[in-house]
Design an enzyme around this catalytic site. Structure first.
Site, PDB file in Angstrom:
ATOM      1  N   GLY A   1       2.906   0.001 -28.476  1.00 27.78           N
ATOM      2  CA  GLY A   1       2.346   0.886 -27.474  1.00 27.78           C
ATOM      3  C   GLY A   1       1.918   2.233 -28.033  1.00 27.78           C
ATOM      4  O   GLY A   1       1.527   2.344 -29.192  1.00 27.78           O
ATOM      5  N   SER A   2       2.077   3.268 -27.197  1.00 31.69           N
ATOM      6  CA  SER A   2       1.445   4.565 -27.466  1.00 31.69           C
ATOM      7  C   SER A   2       1.813   5.225 -28.784  1.00 31.69           C
ATOM      8  O   SER A   2       1.063   6.069 -29.269  1.00 31.69           O
ATOM      9  CB  SER A   2       1.759   5.525 -26.330  1.00 31.69           C
ATOM     10  OG  SER A   2       1.299   4.982 -25.122  1.00 31.69           O
ATOM     11  N   VAL A   3       2.976   4.907 -29.368  1.00 32.86           N
ATOM     12  CA  VAL A   3       3.297   5.526 -30.664  1.00 32.86           C
ATOM     13  C   VAL A   3       2.202   5.198 -31.676  1.00 32.86           C
ATOM     14  O   VAL A   3       1.978   5.939 -32.618  1.00 32.86           O
ATOM     15  CB  VAL A   3       4.664   5.097 -31.248  1.00 32.86           C
ATOM     16  CG1 VAL A   3       5.801   5.812 -30.585  1.00 32.86           C
ATOM     17  CG2 VAL A   3       4.851   3.614 -31.189  1.00 32.86           C
ATOM     18  N   PHE A   4       1.531   4.075 -31.443  1.00 36.76           N
ATOM     19  CA  PHE A   4       0.466   3.629 -32.338  1.00 36.76           C
ATOM     20  C   PHE A   4      -0.726   4.598 -32.339  1.00 36.76           C
ATOM     21  O   PHE A   4      -1.507   4.627 -33.281  1.00 36.76           O
ATOM     22  CB  PHE A   4      -0.002   2.225 -31.906  1.00 36.76           C
ATOM     23  CG  PHE A   4      -0.322   1.324 -33.052  1.00 36.76           C
ATOM     24  CD1 PHE A   4       0.678   0.606 -33.677  1.00 36.76           C
ATOM     25  CD2 PHE A   4      -1.623   1.194 -33.515  1.00 36.76           C
ATOM     26  CE1 PHE A   4       0.384  -0.224 -34.739  1.00 36.76           C
ATOM     27  CE2 PHE A   4      -1.913   0.363 -34.583  1.00 36.76           C
ATOM     28  CZ  PHE A   4      -0.915  -0.349 -35.196  1.00 36.76           C
ATOM     29  N   LYS A   5      -0.840   5.393 -31.250  1.00 34.66           N
ATOM     30  CA  LYS A   5      -1.948   6.350 -31.157  1.00 34.66           C
ATOM     31  C   LYS A   5      -1.892   7.350 -32.303  1.00 34.66           C
ATOM     32  O   LYS A   5      -2.912   7.925 -32.692  1.00 34.66           O
ATOM     33  CB  LYS A   5      -1.890   7.083 -29.817  1.00 34.66           C
ATOM     34  CG  LYS A   5      -2.298   6.205 -28.655  1.00 34.66           C
ATOM     35  CD  LYS A   5      -2.059   6.886 -27.329  1.00 34.66           C
ATOM     36  CE  LYS A   5      -2.359   5.929 -26.188  1.00 34.66           C
ATOM     37  NZ  LYS A   5      -1.725   6.341 -24.936  1.00 34.66           N
TER      38      LYS A   5
END
Lengths: 567, 107
Positions: free
Chosen positions: A294-298
């Protein structure tokens, strides 16, 4: 009288004769005597020479190695070097433990032996032992191995003939379940079957032994720090009960050296009691499983955009209109209702924004950047191969958008953390290791520019200190924490599970010179009164990270900024 | 000749006795070495047990609750202070800190 005279005469005559013989020996007799002497002398010399030669030969030949016949049929076990943490504290060692065996030929009453033994050793397989003792040709049958001294004494007290003990080496883990996943396990012969124990068998070396002879090899020094490892495990354990999660995992990484200082996965495993069967419930979530994070990948998408020169932190993007990808519509969880800068896309965690950046970069650059960070290939550490990433089949528009915010791509948390740490370390691609490296930085491939590293550090920090940042609850006064939240839908069989998320927080500190990275994952947390019914990472993984950093920063020698400013 | 024989016999008997004594002594030494080796191995194993026990007793999982029971907690950031602010302390401690600071500055 006459007879007396004649006697004297006779004697005299004899005397004369003897005297004659002595004073005048004939030449023949003399030479015969000499020959006899020489023969005797030669014989003696030969005999002594023989003895001397025999002595010499005995002294010269190497002594044959004594081998007890009884030791022959016994399976060898292995003596292993100790495992210590980075500061020399013991994590695993060999101990001598009595093992019980029987000599079937000496056993008098088979039934008595089996029945009496069962009173002391309840887990004994009675039918099996009865069958083995039946074969009187065998001289050796294992009954129970690695007994405690107390149990051994009770067996001894039974006074059964035909039973005996042998000292064998047994692996002991004095710290209990601490770092169980990393350490791995050994089998009954003290041979490593998983984790660091297997690495020791494959790469360090073990010695085959017949008795309880301890290894003389130097201990294996891990990168783990027992104190940090305990703090991580303790905080994750607390988090599990606080947020009613089904599991948790976390790691602490040294950004400069790639050393893993702590790595934990709940439910934990006990290295001293290996289950034998691979159990998916207790798989190491850090390196043996992959997740859509999820968003940590951003973090990676934004870094790619900055490093490839696609955007600056101040570049504005209109994120109000949802993105269309095939039959899916990608929108933001909390729409800002206004155009956002790249920095704000990061702190607001905008799916639309990162999707736009990924589309602008195109599949080649996005893929190339992730590959440069080592996220697309397989990775190996001392504990074995890290579970291979699951990548999108094609990098079309839809995949590009979902990958930009961490869906449709599943990676092992360790591999992801290593890739993220590479953004900050200033040396290049980081290779995680479980062994202490003593700060030896080897040649690495440079992945991002120093400018990108600085910009990312600033973004990480602002996500924690800004009013509208998602990582506000991760801050610890003095330690300059920066980080990114991630709340990903948990993939189940046939799609995503309703209301089940993996919430995670990727953090680094101190942000002015990033040195340590932490990654905390909570599996299926539930909303509680404390989180206001929320299950997002900003309400659970972020505060857990704050508590973790409060505990580990002093152990790692990070000076709080309150003091750093006065120095 | 007789002297030679006597000497040889004496020599033979002496060397036989010496040889016997030597082999006896060797056997005794071998036994001693074995017993010493056994003691050494037993001691090594005992040391391993003691080391493991010490590590088991010092494991953080046990120390942590004990320390908390005594009212101890992980250090808070505000509990740290710079060495320079301690240099004003009177007596030996202050002098030691000042010396350390001076040494670190000159490095």
């Amino acid at each position: 009288m006459c007879s007396a005279t004649s006697e004297t005469q006779l004697t005299r005559h004899d005397d004369v004769a003897v005297g004659e013989a002595r004073s005048l020996p004939s030449n023949g007799r003399l030479s015969r005597q000499r020959v006899a002497h020489t023969v005797v002398l030669l014989g003696a010399i030969a005999a002594f020479g023989g003895v001397a030669a025999q002595l010499l030969s005995l002294g010269m030949t190497p002594r044959p190695v004594m081998a007890l016949a009884a030791a022959e049929p016994i399976a060898t076990s292995y003596s292993r070097p100790d495992i210590i943490d980075r500061n020399g504290r013991l994590l695993a060692t060999d101990l001598e433990a009595p093992s019980l065996f029987a000599d079937p030929a000496m056993v008098l009453d088979r039934d008595e032996v089996v029945e009496k033994l069962a009173t002391v050793l309840p887990e004994l397989n009675q039918a099996d032992l009865r069958h083995q003792l039946l074969d009187k040709n065998r001289r050796f049958v294992w009954i129970a191995r690695g007994l405690s001294p107390a149990v051994a004494q009770r067996v001894h007290n039974l006074g059964l003939p035909g039973l005996a003990f042998r000292g064998e080496l047994r692996r002991a883990y004095p710290a209990g379940m601490l770092a169980g996943h990393v350490l791995g396990a050994v089998n009954i012969d003290n041979k490593g079957v998983s984790g660091i124990e297997k690495y020791i068998d494959d790469d360090v070396g073990v010695d085959a032994v017949h008795s309880a002879r301890l290894s003389t090899r130097a201990p294996v020094r891990l990168s783990l720090d027992i104190g940090v490892q305990h703090a991580l495990e303790d905080e994750l354990d607390t988090a599990i009960s606080r947020f009613h999660t089904t599991g948790a995992a976390g790691l602490v990484l040294d950004i400069k050296t790639g050393e893993v200082l702590a790595s934990a996965s709940f439910p934990r495993v006990d290295p001293g009691r290996p289950s034998g069967q691979p159990d998916t419930a207790v798989l190491d979530k850090i390196s043996a499983s992959t997740f859509e994070l999820g968003s940590v990948f951003k973090t990676l998408t934004i870094a790619m955009a900055l490093d490839e020169g696609i955007a600056k932190p101040s570049s504005m993007y209109d994120v109000r209109t949802p993105l269309q990808a095939g039959r899916y519509t990608i929108s933001d969880f909390h729409s800002a209702g206004r155009p956002l800068s790249v920095a704000e896309i990061f702190t607001h965690s905008s799916n639309v924004g990162t999707g736009m950046l990924a589309l602008q970069a195109g599949p080649q650059r996005m893929k190339g950047f992730l590959d440069k960070l080592g996220l697309l290939g397989s990775m190996k550490t001392e504990t074995g191969a890290i579970s291979a990433p699951q990548l999108p089949r094609a990098w079309e528009r839809a995949e590009l958008i979902t990958t930009s915010y961490g869906h449709g791509i599943a990676v092992a948390p360790l591999q992801f953390a290593a890739a993220s740490a590479s953004l900050f370390n200033g040396h290049g691609r980081l290779v995680p290791t479980f062994l202490r490296t003593d700060g030896a930085a080897h040649d690495r491939q440079i992945v991002v520019t120093a400018e990108t590293s600085r910009q990312m550090a600033r973004l990480f920090r602002s996500n924690v200190i800004d009013q509208d940042g998602t990582g506000e609850r991760a801050d610890v006064v003095g330690y300059r924490v920066g980080g990114k939240t991630g709340t990903a839908d948990l993939a189940g069989s046939g799609g995503y599970k309703a209301k089940s998320v993996i919430s995670s927080f990727l953090a680094a500190f101190p942000m002015d010179a990033p040195r340590y990275m932490t990654f905390v994952l909570l599996f299926e947390p539930n909303g509680t009164a404390e989180t206001g019914g929320q299950r997002t990472a900003s309400t659970n993984a972020a505060p857990v990270t704050a508590r973790l950093i409060t505990r580990i920063a002093p152990q790692l020698g990070v000076v709080p900024v309150l003091i750093a400013a006065t120095q | 000749m007789r002297l030679l024989n006597l000497t040889a016999i004496c020599f033979a008997i002496t060397s036989a006795l010496m040889l016997y004594g030597l082999s006896y002594e060797t056997r005794r030494l071998e036994a001693e070495v074995q017993s010493k080796e056994r003691t050494a191995q037993k001691t090594r194993n005992d040391i391993a047990v003691l080391k493991a026990e010490r590590s088991h007793l010092a494991r953080p999982e046990r120390i942590d609750p004990l320390a908390r029971h005594l009212g101890l907690l992980p250090p808070k950031p505000e509990q740290f202070t710079a060495p320079s602010s301690l240099a004003v302390l009177p007596g030996e401690i202050g002098a030691e800190i000042r010396a350390d600071l001076a040494a670190s500055r000159s490095r």
